[in-house]
Structures are given as C-alpha cells and as structure tokens.
Design a protein around this motif. Structure first.
Motif, PDB file in Angstrom:
ATOM      1  N   SER A 233       0.830  -1.216   0.000  1.00 50.94           N
ATOM      2  CA  SER A 233       0.000   0.000   0.000  1.00 50.94           C
ATOM      3  C   SER A 233       0.862   1.264   0.000  1.00 50.94           C
ATOM      4  CB  SER A 233      -0.971  -0.009   1.179  1.00 50.94           C
ATOM      5  OG  SER A 233      -0.279  -0.137   2.399  1.00 50.94           O
TER       6      SER A 233
ATOM      7  N   CYS B 118      -3.331   5.058  -0.708  1.00 48.33           N
ATOM      8  CA  CYS B 118      -3.695   3.662  -0.446  1.00 48.33           C
ATOM      9  C   CYS B 118      -3.237   3.319   0.972  1.00 48.33           C
ATOM     10  CB  CYS B 118      -3.038   2.741  -1.467  1.00 48.33           C
ATOM     11  SG  CYS B 118      -3.500   1.019  -1.297  1.00 48.33           S
TER      12      CYS B 118
ATOM     13  N   ARG C 165      -4.424   0.323   2.785  1.00 47.96           N
ATOM     14  CA  ARG C 165      -4.532  -1.076   3.180  1.00 47.96           C
ATOM     15  C   ARG C 165      -4.261  -1.972   1.978  1.00 47.96           C
ATOM     16  NH1 ARG C 165      -9.282  -3.461   1.593  1.00 47.96           N
ATOM     17  NH2 ARG C 165     -10.851  -2.029   0.842  1.00 47.96           N
TER      18      ARG C 165
ATOM     19  N   SER D 210      -5.046  -4.686  -0.671  1.00 48.82           N
ATOM     20  CA  SER D 210      -6.200  -5.299  -1.320  1.00 48.82           C
ATOM     21  C   SER D 210      -5.873  -6.769  -1.576  1.00 48.82           C
ATOM     22  CB  SER D 210      -6.508  -4.599  -2.645  1.00 48.82           C
ATOM     23  OG  SER D 210      -5.567  -4.993  -3.629  1.00 48.82           O
TER      24      SER D 210
END
Length: 193
Positions: free
Chosen positions: A149, A155, A157, A159
């Motif tokens: 991240s 960003c 967290r 994914s």
C-alpha cells in the motif's frame, strides 16, 4: 546491458513516435519494451521510426481493441534472439546477450486492470518461468497493481489483488532491482546469472 520498459500509451501519431525516438536515442538502450502502443500491426518501417539505428530486430503482441500491444525492440549487435513467444498480456524473448555471453529470458508484461484477470497472468507466468529455470530471466512492464500500500498514494490497506501479486513475486523469487527512473521492475534471483 541497458533495457528500457515504457508504457507509451499509444504510438498512433507521428509526434509521439518522434518523442519516443528522442528518448531512446538519448538513453542508447540495447532493448526496449514498449507497452500499450494501441496498434494492431507493427511494421519494420514503424520500428525504424522509433529506433535510433538501422541495426534492430523486433517482436510484438497485437493489440486487442484499443488497448494492449507490446513491442520489444533490440539492437542486433547486443542481443541475439533464440526464440520468442506471445502469452496473454506478455511478450517473451529468449536470447543471448552477446557481450556478456549469457542466455536469458526477458518478459514484457502489460497486465490487465482486473484483479481476477491479473491472477491468471501471474499463474501463467509462474508456470512459464518455472520451465525456464536454467536461464537468467527478467520480468518488466506495467503490472497495473502494486505490491504494498505504501507504493501508491492514498492507499492505506492491502487489497486482495496486491496480496496475490506479492505472493506471485515471492513464489517465483523475483527481486526489485535498483534501477534508473521508476521502481518496481522485477528480476529473477541473482543466483541464476
């Protein structure tokens, strides 16, 4: 060896091709991966309008609709092609670096944006690379996903698709090389050189 990987986002107009040629002339690279050229056909004349010398060879993956297309161009005095292959979202060139005297596999990737399709690309590349363990290899391109991240502004967290990409990198043993320009070009383990 000097390799450039560049998402050119289209080579349809003459001004863009001149700009690409100027950069390639300045960099004097031995090989270039041009991603997302958005061309259905690539001719020797088009490649000559991009390359900085008359001594080149090339291979390409045709575009699908208005996206995709990978063009790989190399200087024949530096690299000799042994074989090439077009894989979904990837162009592979296997050959020999002439001055360094070693064989290698170079993979130019232009991954899809969708995470499920990306997983298919990583699985396919893992299978392909595991069959080429006797040679050094380099994977470069536009992966359309980051590993952590912290690599993407805003960003916070991980994914699931970032996790899948990170696991692919770990399974095949890729490492991030200290390169000029942008980061995140992945290379096979140094013990394969």
């Amino acid at each position: 060896m000097r390799i450039v990987s560049w998402n050119v986002r289209g080579l349809g107009n003459a001004a863009k091709r001149r700009g690409v040629r100027d950069v390639l002339r300045q960099q004097r690279c031995d090989m270039v991966f041009l991603l997302e050229s958005k061309l259905e056909k690539v001719s020797a004349e088009l490649v000559a309008s991009l390359w900085f010398s008359d001594s080149f060879e090339f291979s390409f993956e045709p575009s699908v609709g208005a996206s995709g297309e990978i063009v790989v161009i190399w200087e024949v005095a530096r690299f000799r092609l042994i074989e090439s292959a077009v894989l979904p979202h990837a162009m592979v060139v296997c050959g020999r670096w002439l001055l360094e005297e070693f064989d290698c596999v170079l993979v130019a990737v232009y991954a899809p944006c969708g995470g499920h399709e990306q997983r298919e690309v990583w699985d396919m590349l893992e299978s392909f690379l595991s069959a080429k363990v006797d040679r050094a290899w380099c994977v470069a391109g536009d992966f359309n996903v980051v590993r952590w991240s912290s690599e993407r502004a805003g960003c916070f967290r991980m994914s699931p698709f970032m996790t899948v990409f990170s696991e692919f990198i770990d399974r095949v043993g890729l490492v991030d090389l200290p390169l000029l320009g942008k980061r995140f070009t992945w290379f096979g383990p140094s013990n394969r050189l």
